[in-house]
Design a protein around this motif. Sequence first.
Motif, short mmCIF file in Angstrom:
data_model
loop_
_atom_site.label_atom_id
_atom_site.label_comp_id
_atom_site.label_asym_id
_atom_site.label_seq_id
_atom_site.Cartn_x
_atom_site.Cartn_y
_atom_site.Cartn_z
N SER A 1 0.81 -1.42 0.01
CA SER A 1 0.07 0.15 -0.14
C SER A 1 1.01 1.23 -0.25
CB SER A 1 -0.86 -0.16 1.19
OG SER A 1 -0.06 0.37 2.47
N ASN A 2 0.28 2.52 -0.29
CA ASN A 2 0.97 3.57 -0.28
C ASN A 2 1.69 3.92 1.14
OD1 ASN A 2 0.42 4.16 -2.87
ND2 ASN A 2 -1.09 5.49 -2.56
N VAL A 3 0.75 3.46 2.22
CA VAL A 3 1.32 3.87 3.41
C VAL A 3 2.48 2.74 3.68
CG1 VAL A 3 0.78 3.42 5.80
CG2 VAL A 3 -0.94 4.38 4.74
N THR B 1 -0.13 8.55 7.34
CA THR B 1 -1.77 8.60 7.01
C THR B 1 -1.77 8.28 5.43
OG1 THR B 1 -1.94 10.14 8.83
CG2 THR B 1 -3.73 9.82 7.31
N GLY B 2 -2.72 7.56 5.00
CA GLY B 2 -2.91 7.32 3.65
C GLY B 2 -3.95 8.24 3.03
N CYS B 3 -3.66 9.19 2.28
CA CYS B 3 -4.78 9.94 1.49
C CYS B 3 -4.74 9.69 0.03
CB CYS B 3 -4.40 11.17 2.34
SG CYS B 3 -4.41 11.65 3.76
N GLU C 1 -3.08 8.98 -2.84
CA GLU C 1 -1.58 9.12 -3.61
C GLU C 1 -0.87 10.00 -2.54
OE1 GLU C 1 -1.09 9.95 -7.71
OE2 GLU C 1 -2.53 8.34 -8.19
N VAL D 1 0.61 10.90 1.07
CA VAL D 1 0.74 10.08 2.31
C VAL D 1 1.83 10.69 3.02
CG1 VAL D 1 1.52 7.88 3.35
CG2 VAL D 1 0.40 7.79 1.06
#
Length: 90
Positions: free
Chosen positions: A3-5, A76-78, A80, A82
């Motif tokens: 994941s991006n996180v 925190t994932g938001c 694209e 982060v």
Amino acid sequence: MASNVDSVRNVYTAFARGDLQRLLALLDEDVQWYEAEHVTYWPGGPFVGAQAVVEDVLARIPGDFDGFEIEIGRITGCGETVPMEGRYHA
């Protein structure tokens, strides 16, 4: 696939260990790296590209700070974007 996180956590873990080769391998060539406003390396906007991050931020740290350490806080994932909230000590 991470994941991006997870990706951001891996970048900061490599950064905290001083593993610039791993960090470079993890950063996208179009990465936008933001330093906190008005701190030592803040240019008034993002550093764009992995090479800029390494040359203009990370490679300068050992010469500018003794005993540099980073404490990884909240990531925190938001989508694209982060953000990582953390502290550094030197």
